[in-house]
Each structure stands twice: as C-alpha cells, then as structure tokens.
Design a protein around this motif. Structure first.
Motif, PDB file in Angstrom:
ATOM      1  N   HIS A 111      10.145   0.560   1.385  1.00  0.00           N
ATOM      2  CA  HIS A 111      10.925  -0.552   1.921  1.00  0.00           C
ATOM      3  C   HIS A 111      10.632  -0.663   3.415  1.00  0.00           C
ATOM      4  CE1 HIS A 111      14.644  -2.603   3.390  1.00  0.00           C
ATOM      5  NE2 HIS A 111      14.450  -3.305   2.295  1.00  0.00           N
ATOM      6  N   ASN A 112      10.734  -1.873   3.956  1.00  0.00           N
ATOM      7  CA  ASN A 112      10.377  -2.080   5.368  1.00  0.00           C
ATOM      8  C   ASN A 112      11.178  -1.178   6.300  1.00  0.00           C
ATOM      9  OD1 ASN A 112      12.789  -3.890   6.461  1.00  0.00           O
ATOM     10  ND2 ASN A 112      12.222  -4.726   4.465  1.00  0.00           N
ATOM     11  N   SER A 113      12.409  -0.827   5.916  1.00  0.00           N
ATOM     12  CA  SER A 113      13.217   0.066   6.764  1.00  0.00           C
ATOM     13  C   SER A 113      12.634   1.469   6.815  1.00  0.00           C
ATOM     14  CB  SER A 113      14.661   0.116   6.253  1.00  0.00           C
ATOM     15  OG  SER A 113      14.709   0.613   4.929  1.00  0.00           O
ATOM     16  N   LYS A 114      12.004   1.900   5.708  1.00  0.00           N
ATOM     17  CA  LYS A 114      11.371   3.215   5.688  1.00  0.00           C
ATOM     18  C   LYS A 114      10.114   3.245   6.563  1.00  0.00           C
ATOM     19  CE  LYS A 114      13.854   5.897   3.009  1.00  0.00           C
ATOM     20  NZ  LYS A 114      14.440   7.144   3.538  1.00  0.00           N
ATOM     21  N   ILE A 115       9.384   2.145   6.586  1.00  0.00           N
ATOM     22  CA  ILE A 115       8.206   2.075   7.451  1.00  0.00           C
ATOM     23  C   ILE A 115       8.634   2.131   8.911  1.00  0.00           C
ATOM     24  CG2 ILE A 115       6.279   0.616   8.191  1.00  0.00           C
ATOM     25  CD1 ILE A 115       6.003  -0.332   5.332  1.00  0.00           C
ATOM     26  N   MET A 116       9.712   1.408   9.245  1.00  0.00           N
ATOM     27  CA  MET A 116      10.230   1.470  10.618  1.00  0.00           C
ATOM     28  C   MET A 116      10.675   2.887  10.973  1.00  0.00           C
ATOM     29  SD  MET A 116       9.866  -1.173  12.422  1.00  0.00           S
ATOM     30  CE  MET A 116      10.855  -0.485  13.750  1.00  0.00           C
ATOM     31  N   GLU A 117      11.308   3.561  10.019  1.00  0.00           N
ATOM     32  CA  GLU A 117      11.742   4.941  10.256  1.00  0.00           C
ATOM     33  C   GLU A 117      10.540   5.834  10.537  1.00  0.00           C
ATOM     34  OE1 GLU A 117      14.138   8.548   7.920  1.00  0.00           O
ATOM     35  OE2 GLU A 117      14.203   6.491   7.122  1.00  0.00           O
ATOM     36  N   TYR A 118       9.478   5.647   9.757  1.00  0.00           N
ATOM     37  CA  TYR A 118       8.255   6.436   9.956  1.00  0.00           C
ATOM     38  C   TYR A 118       7.637   6.158  11.323  1.00  0.00           C
ATOM     39  CZ  TYR A 118       3.307   7.742   9.392  1.00  0.00           C
ATOM     40  OH  TYR A 118       2.041   8.259   9.571  1.00  0.00           O
ATOM     41  N   LEU A 119       7.575   4.882  11.715  1.00  0.00           N
ATOM     42  CA  LEU A 119       6.997   4.535  13.011  1.00  0.00           C
ATOM     43  C   LEU A 119       7.799   5.151  14.156  1.00  0.00           C
ATOM     44  CD1 LEU A 119       6.062   0.779  12.427  1.00  0.00           C
ATOM     45  CD2 LEU A 119       4.514   2.742  12.496  1.00  0.00           C
ATOM     46  N   ARG A 120       9.115   5.143  14.023  1.00  0.00           N
ATOM     47  CA  ARG A 120       9.951   5.773  15.055  1.00  0.00           C
ATOM     48  C   ARG A 120       9.721   7.284  15.100  1.00  0.00           C
ATOM     49  NH1 ARG A 120      14.044   1.909  12.970  1.00  0.00           N
ATOM     50  NH2 ARG A 120      14.244   0.240  14.527  1.00  0.00           N
ATOM     51  N   MET A 121       9.552   7.903  13.932  1.00  0.00           N
ATOM     52  CA  MET A 121       9.254   9.337  13.876  1.00  0.00           C
ATOM     53  C   MET A 121       7.918   9.639  14.565  1.00  0.00           C
ATOM     54  SD  MET A 121      10.368   9.934   9.899  1.00  0.00           S
ATOM     55  CE  MET A 121       9.509  11.503   9.766  1.00  0.00           C
ATOM     56  N   TYR A 122       6.936   8.785  14.309  1.00  0.00           N
ATOM     57  CA  TYR A 122       5.604   8.967  14.895  1.00  0.00           C
ATOM     58  C   TYR A 122       5.665   8.843  16.423  1.00  0.00           C
ATOM     59  CZ  TYR A 122       0.592   8.194  15.665  1.00  0.00           C
ATOM     60  OH  TYR A 122      -0.705   8.278  16.113  1.00  0.00           O
ATOM     61  N   VAL A 123       6.359   7.805  16.877  1.00  0.00           N
ATOM     62  CA  VAL A 123       6.505   7.579  18.325  1.00  0.00           C
ATOM     63  C   VAL A 123       7.206   8.764  18.990  1.00  0.00           C
ATOM     64  CG1 VAL A 123       7.754   6.181  20.016  1.00  0.00           C
ATOM     65  CG2 VAL A 123       6.415   5.063  18.227  1.00  0.00           C
ATOM     66  N   LYS A 124       8.241   9.263  18.343  1.00  0.00           N
ATOM     67  CA  LYS A 124       8.976  10.404  18.901  1.00  0.00           C
ATOM     68  C   LYS A 124       8.122  11.671  18.898  1.00  0.00           C
ATOM     69  CE  LYS A 124      13.286  13.013  18.368  1.00  0.00           C
ATOM     70  NZ  LYS A 124      14.544  13.169  17.570  1.00  0.00           N
TER      71      LYS A 124
ATOM     72  N   THR B 256       0.854  -1.187   0.000  1.00  0.00           N
ATOM     73  CA  THR B 256       0.000   0.000   0.000  1.00  0.00           C
ATOM     74  C   THR B 256       0.891   1.238   0.000  1.00  0.00           C
ATOM     75  OG1 THR B 256      -0.148  -0.086   2.421  1.00  0.00           O
ATOM     76  CG2 THR B 256      -1.909  -1.141   1.178  1.00  0.00           C
ATOM     77  N   SER B 257       0.442   2.288  -0.667  1.00  0.00           N
ATOM     78  CA  SER B 257       1.289   3.463  -0.847  1.00  0.00           C
ATOM     79  C   SER B 257       1.263   4.349   0.393  1.00  0.00           C
ATOM     80  CB  SER B 257       0.832   4.259  -2.067  1.00  0.00           C
ATOM     81  OG  SER B 257      -0.437   4.828  -1.842  1.00  0.00           O
ATOM     82  N   LYS B 258       2.237   5.237   0.479  1.00  0.00           N
ATOM     83  CA  LYS B 258       2.451   5.999   1.718  1.00  0.00           C
ATOM     84  C   LYS B 258       1.261   6.878   2.083  1.00  0.00           C
ATOM     85  CE  LYS B 258       4.849   9.959  -0.406  1.00  0.00           C
ATOM     86  NZ  LYS B 258       6.045  10.809  -0.389  1.00  0.00           N
ATOM     87  N   GLU B 259       0.615   7.510   1.091  1.00  0.00           N
ATOM     88  CA  GLU B 259      -0.496   8.406   1.419  1.00  0.00           C
ATOM     89  C   GLU B 259      -1.691   7.637   1.951  1.00  0.00           C
ATOM     90  OE1 GLU B 259      -0.451  11.841   1.433  1.00  0.00           O
ATOM     91  OE2 GLU B 259       1.676  11.412   1.155  1.00  0.00           O
ATOM     92  N   MET B 260      -1.878   6.414   1.500  1.00  0.00           N
ATOM     93  CA  MET B 260      -2.998   5.595   1.957  1.00  0.00           C
ATOM     94  C   MET B 260      -2.673   4.842   3.242  1.00  0.00           C
ATOM     95  SD  MET B 260      -5.211   6.273  -0.393  1.00  0.00           S
ATOM     96  CE  MET B 260      -6.506   5.051  -0.283  1.00  0.00           C
ATOM     97  N   THR B 261      -1.374   4.796   3.597  1.00  0.00           N
ATOM     98  CA  THR B 261      -0.915   4.001   4.742  1.00  0.00           C
ATOM     99  C   THR B 261      -0.680   4.855   5.982  1.00  0.00           C
ATOM    100  OG1 THR B 261       0.147   2.489   3.181  1.00  0.00           O
ATOM    101  CG2 THR B 261       0.853   2.327   5.461  1.00  0.00           C
ATOM    102  N   ALA B 262      -0.597   6.161   5.823  1.00  0.00           N
ATOM    103  CA  ALA B 262      -0.197   7.048   6.919  1.00  0.00           C
ATOM    104  C   ALA B 262      -1.216   7.071   8.050  1.00  0.00           C
ATOM    105  CB  ALA B 262       0.001   8.466   6.388  1.00  0.00           C
ATOM    106  N   TYR B 263      -0.735   7.395   9.251  1.00  0.00           N
ATOM    107  CA  TYR B 263      -1.654   7.757  10.331  1.00  0.00           C
ATOM    108  C   TYR B 263      -2.358   9.059   9.953  1.00  0.00           C
ATOM    109  CZ  TYR B 263       0.335   4.211  13.405  1.00  0.00           C
ATOM    110  OH  TYR B 263       0.720   3.008  13.957  1.00  0.00           O
ATOM    111  N   SER B 264      -3.588   9.204  10.414  1.00  0.00           N
ATOM    112  CA  SER B 264      -4.453  10.272   9.913  1.00  0.00           C
ATOM    113  C   SER B 264      -4.016  11.669  10.309  1.00  0.00           C
ATOM    114  CB  SER B 264      -5.888  10.035  10.394  1.00  0.00           C
ATOM    115  OG  SER B 264      -5.943  10.028  11.811  1.00  0.00           O
TER     116      SER B 264
END
Length: 482
Positions: A33-46, A12-20
């Motif tokens: 790539h899975n590493s980019k999703i992990m990076e995004y999740l860490r950004m969100y948590v921070k 699924t693409s980034k715009e459709m996958t993002a938190y709202s």
C-alpha cells in the motif's frame, strides 16, 4: 504536485522494488500500500541520515556564469518561506514522468457541453462521492483499470472505454508468487534473447488468455504482447463477469447527458474520468535546448549529449518493465561517478549514434505511443547501466567460488542487491540479502501456521538446480563471447 489515490497498491513487489543496500522489512507485504512505501522511504532517509540535506522546493536551476569551464549550476530553493541560492557541481533531475496530466478534450467533441462532471484520474482520491453514479473511465492503463475496479463497488454502473484494448496480467503469478519475482530473472532474460519474439508473444498471450479469454471479455488488443506495456488488473475479469464493469470502444462524442461510442451505442453517464496519462516537464530548468533536451534523446535516458560538461543527469525519466526505484538508483550511481570524473561518457557523435540506434530498435519493437517511448526491459537495462560502473555480477566467477549464490542470482529474481556484490559501492550484506530473499517473500504470507508432515525431497534442490543451470551458464558464456 504529485497525486495518489488512497487505495493505490504498488505494481512491483517489495524485493524487486527495494534500494540495493536496504531491503524492506521481512514482515512487510509483497505488494505495498502507498502508506507502506512512504514508511519505507522514511526508514531509508532516517537510516542514511539524508533528511538534513533535503530542501523540498526547487525554484530554478541555471547554468553558472562560467559553466563551459566548471560545469557548475546556480540553484535557487525555497526553505521556510525564503529563497536560498547555492552553486552545485552536478544536478540530477528526479521529478519523474508523471508530472502533467494529459486531458485530450479536443479529441472528444461535445465534452464542453456535457452537464455532468469530468475530471482527470489525477484528481481522484476515493470512491465515496461517486456512490450511485454512472461513470465512464476513458483509458486502460494501470490507473484507468484501478479506478474502474474500485468505483464498480459503489457506482450504479462503470463503463471502461478503450481504443486499442490491453493485455491484462496479475500481480499474483504461478504458485502464488509475485509476478516480477518469477518473470524477471536472468534465466528468463537469457531465454528472451534466444527465443524469437513471436514465440515469446505466443507464450505470454496463451498464458494470459488461459486466465480469461481477452476476446470474449472485450479486451483483446490489436497489438502483440511485447509491443505495448501490459496492464495490471487483478480483479478486472471478476468485475466484468459480474456486470459491474462494461467494456466499451472509444468515445466518438458526448451529448449533454451521454456518451456515444464508435460502435454506435449510447450510454447515459454522470461522470467522465480521463485516465489518459501524463507528460513531463521541467519548469525549473532554464529554457535551453541543450539542457531541456527537447527531442528527448538522452544518452541511455540519463545524459543530454550536447552539454559542454556532463554535469546534468535525468534520473527515472523512463518506463521500466519493472520497478523504478532500482533503475533510478543505478542511474544515480552512474551519474555520480561521471560527475566526479571516475567514468567518462563517449563523444557527442558516439552518444548520438547510440541514441539513433536505440530509436530505430524502439520503432521496430514498440507501438508509437507516449507510454512506450521510454520503455526498457528491467534486467537488460539494469545490466547495461551496471556495466558502466563495473557492478554487474560476474556469474562465471561466482559459479566457481560461490555456486549457491550463483544459482540464486541466475535462477532467482533479479533483485537490486545483485548490484552491490562487487565494484564501487560494494555492500557487505548483499550476499545475505540475496540468499534470504525468498524467506522475505514467504514470511508475510504465513500468518496462519500449519502443522503437517512433509515427505523429504528425493533429490536435493541444489542438485536439481545445478543440473538445470550448468548447461545454461555455458550457453550464456557462448552468447556473450559471440
């Protein structure tokens, strides 16, 4: 433990996958790539200061002694090598669908005598150790196709075995746009409600066969497009046409060195990879039928209907035709309001009636398979849950007061930001996020700047959009009222 192979890319693409309320950075690629999703999740948590609240190992969740009065739960977690106990007012179970690999060895006579290696796709990490091997991948879901494609670059030969075939679609859709941003729109959702299923099936199947003929390539399934989840396989036809992947029917049995197929053919193989899916379990929950919901009959895939108190919610235990993060987030927002008493659930009888109705609809629409048992259409399900907490966007009001935004909501991708425009949890940045979503889609693609003259458009885009959308708004209003 969860397992991800090194090369895995999101479907699924980034715009459709993002938190709202937290779009992906605009320079991130559309498929991640899975590493980019992990990076995004860490950004969100921070960004939201969440990490201090997380404990990474839950040992047990049990009803508190006075649960029937308080609805509270006893929770034991392990932190820094020691156990800690807590009492919580509400529990959300978010452990997902893919926890227990399914290894159906009993369906493949002779596999225990096979002298080669056999593994589940869960164990696969990278292709290097399979160099020069003859490999059979059993199963044609997303993981099976991914592994067959990747291994075909290093293996002597890859065989892809399937019982029922599959419809194969690409991440890249019309005009090079991400598939989900083109297909998952409110406009298309309306068309799906109007059009009979056979017309939608015919359109989708013709579209996919125009890319490559599924019959000629040995992929044509017996089921129609809408009856079973399609599989992503961007490079599969290329690997088949070059002979690096050979399609095969189901395996009837194994010998010590080979696989024998339903069509009577036999192939020598060194490795068998079972891409045969997963089931899920909740070993940390107490063994109580009202808690575990043995019949998998949660109300709207979230609430066990028989609990004395609605303080347990299952989040993301479903299979959306679309992104999981936004559907899970909306479920969580609904659950939080139910826990706080701001939203009420129907009676047990009311919830069970709804569950039975949905099961009947599923039996008529989908194949009888684990993969489809919890399948939901993205826009429809998002709107259903959003309506529970009054955050579904009001298109008619927006069309009167903010037509530019209304057109993008109706004709553009149904991104999660739409569910932050109004109601509880309203986000001030939602409008801007929606109106700039196309820019974030295009930006990572434009890494080479082209300078050229561009003729002005004779008719403004906004005027064309209004001409198309206005009658459809009226039709939508009539359908909803009817």
């Amino acid at each position: 433990m969860p397992s991800v192979y090194k090369s895995v890319i999101s479907n699924t693409s980034k715009e459709m996958t993002a938190y709202s309320d937290y779009p992906f950075p605009d320079h991130f690629p559309n498929y991640l790539h899975n590493s980019k999703i992990m990076e995004y999740l860490r950004m969100y948590v921070k960004h939201f200061h969440i990490l201090k609240h997380i404990r990474f190992l839950v040992c047990s969740v049990r009803k508190h002694s006075d649960f029937s009065f308080t609805g509270q739960w006893d929770v034991v977690v392990q932190a820094e090598g020691k156990q800690e106990s807590y009492v919580f007012d509400g529990i959300m179970v978010c452990s997902g669908l893919f926890t227990n690999p399914i290894m159906p060895l009993q369906e493949f006579p002779g596999i225990t005598r096979f002298k080669g290696q056999y593994i589940h796709s869960w164990e696969y990490k990278s292709p290097e150790k399979f160099q020069g091997k003859k490999i059979i991948v059993i199963g044609i879901g997303n993981s099976g196709v991914d592994l067959a494609i990747e291994l075909s670059h290093v293996a002597a030969q890859v065989f892809l075995s399937t019982r029922r075939g599959a419809w194969i679609w690409n991440r890249v859709w019309d005009n090079g746009m991400p598939l989900d941003t083109v297909l998952f729109t409110r406009f298309n959702s309306l068309l799906n409600k109007i059009c009979p299923a056979f017309l939608t099936n015919r359109w989708a199947e013709n579209k996919l066969n125009a890319h490559f003929n599924h019959d000629i390539y040995g992929l044509l399934p017996q089921h129609r497009f809408l009856s079973h989840q399609a599989t992503f396989g961007d490079d599969l036809p290329n690997r088949i046409i070059s002979g690096r992947v050979l399609m095969k029917p189901n395996v009837t049995k194994f010998t010590e060195t080979s696989a024998i197929f339903e069509d009577g053919t036999e192939e020598n193989v060194d490795v068998v990879i079972f891409a045969t899916g997963y089931t899920y379990s909740f070993p940390f929950l107490e063994n109580n039928s009202t808690v575990l919901d043995i019949q998998h009959s949660m109300y709207k895939f979230v609430f066990p209907p028989a609990l004395e108190k609605p303080t347990l919610a299952f989040i993301g235990i479903l299979q959306p035709v679309g992104a999981t993060i936004p559907t899970s987030e909306l479920q969580s927002r609904w659950a939080a309001r139910v826990f706080k008493g701001l939203n009420k659930l129907p009676s047990v009888n009311g919830m069970m009636a709804h569950i039975r109705k949905k099961k009947t609809e599923f039996e008529k629409t989908y194949l009888n398979s684990l993969r489809d048992a919890r399948r939901v259409q993205y826009v429809d399900y998002m709107d259903e849950i959003a309506s529970e907490i009054a955050v579904k966007p009001n298109l008619f009001s927006l069309f009167l007061w903010d037509p530019k935004l209304a057109l993008e909501i109706f004709l553009g991708p149904c991104t999660p930001y739409q569910y932050r425009l109004q109601g509880p949890g309203k986000w001030a940045g939602a409008r801007e996020a929606i109106l700039t979503q196309r820019e974030r889609i295009i930006k990572p693609l434009r890494t080479r700047t082209l300078i050229r003259d561009q003729a002005p458009c004779s008719v403004p885009f906004w005027l064309k959009s209004i001409c198309v959308a206005l009658p459809l708004f009226v039709l939508t209003f009539i359908i909803n009222k009817g």
